[in-house]
Design an enzyme around this catalytic site. Structure first.
Site, short mmCIF file in Angstrom:
data_model
loop_
_atom_site.label_atom_id
_atom_site.label_comp_id
_atom_site.label_asym_id
_atom_site.label_seq_id
_atom_site.Cartn_x
_atom_site.Cartn_y
_atom_site.Cartn_z
N ARG A 158 73.65 33.31 73.09
CA ARG A 158 74.69 34.30 73.38
C ARG A 158 74.20 35.39 74.31
NH1 ARG A 158 75.45 35.22 67.12
NH2 ARG A 158 73.22 35.18 67.51
N SER B 214 77.86 35.07 62.52
CA SER B 214 78.34 34.88 61.14
C SER B 214 78.06 36.14 60.31
CB SER B 214 77.63 33.69 60.50
OG SER B 214 77.93 32.51 61.20
N LYS C 212 69.26 32.26 50.08
CA LYS C 212 69.44 32.25 48.62
C LYS C 212 70.88 32.52 48.24
CE LYS C 212 64.77 33.48 47.68
NZ LYS C 212 64.26 34.66 48.32
#
Ligand code: PNS
Length: 170
Positions: A96, A134, A47
């Site tokens: 990862r 991120s 969102k």
């Protein structure tokens, strides 16, 4: 003997909010293995992304400009349907650490259930990027931490611009 080889299109899907050097590493590896790789940014789900879809597309295009076999697009709906529209035979995901495994395993098997002909290929980034995400980049940067070397310079610039915009609004 000349053998015709199918053009292998891979899709590298994700949120890329923002692109990190871990993503860049995976895209470069994918571009070396597959004929073309489409970086597919999921649209409309999170969102409140920090970067709009348009900003994310333009950042990734800028980082890979001149690399003809790397394309950047957004997609909506089921990933497998998008892959079919793009005539892709492979989904690329980065792994990862073991902690990524469970979620990735579930997604890969669900996607296989939905589209048996589409193969998920996992790639490992260079080890110096294994702890980057991120989410952590956004958190560290917004709290004043250093992210140099963890994201492309253009992402650092854009993060700085966001932060300046925020300060001005305060
Ligand atoms: O980088 P992310 O945010 O972990 O990427 C997740 C992504 C975009 C790959 C995943 O949420 C996705 O494929 N969404 C599209 C909708 C879909 O197909 N869902 C079923 C996945 S099994």
């Amino acid at each position: 003997m000349s053998q015709s080889h199918p053009h292998r299109v891979a899709i590298y899907p994700g949120s890329f909010d923002p692109l990190t050097n871990g993503h860049v590493d995976i895209i470069e590896r994918g571009a070396r293995i597959f004929d073309s790789i489409i970086v597919a940014i999921l649209a409309n789900v999170e969102k409140k992304p920090l970067f709009s879809e348009k900003e994310r597309v333009s950042i990734i295009r800028e980082v890979f400009k001149g690399k003809d076999n790397v394309q950047v697009e957004t997609f909506e709906g089921l990933l497998v349907d998008y892959a079919q529209r793009k005539k892709a035979s492979v989904l690329v995901r980065g792994l990862r650490a073991v902690s990524d495994f469970e979620y990735e395993f579930q997604m890969a098997l669900m996607n296989r259930h939905l589209a048996p002909g589409l193969e998920t290929v996992f790639m490992m980034p260079a080890e110096q990027y294994t702890y980057i995400s991120s989410r952590l980049i956004k958190e560290v940067f917004m709290l004043g931490g250093e992210v140099e070397g963890l994201v492309p310079p253009i992402v650092e610039d854009k993060l700085r611009a966001k932060q300046a915009g925020k300060k001005r609004r305060k």
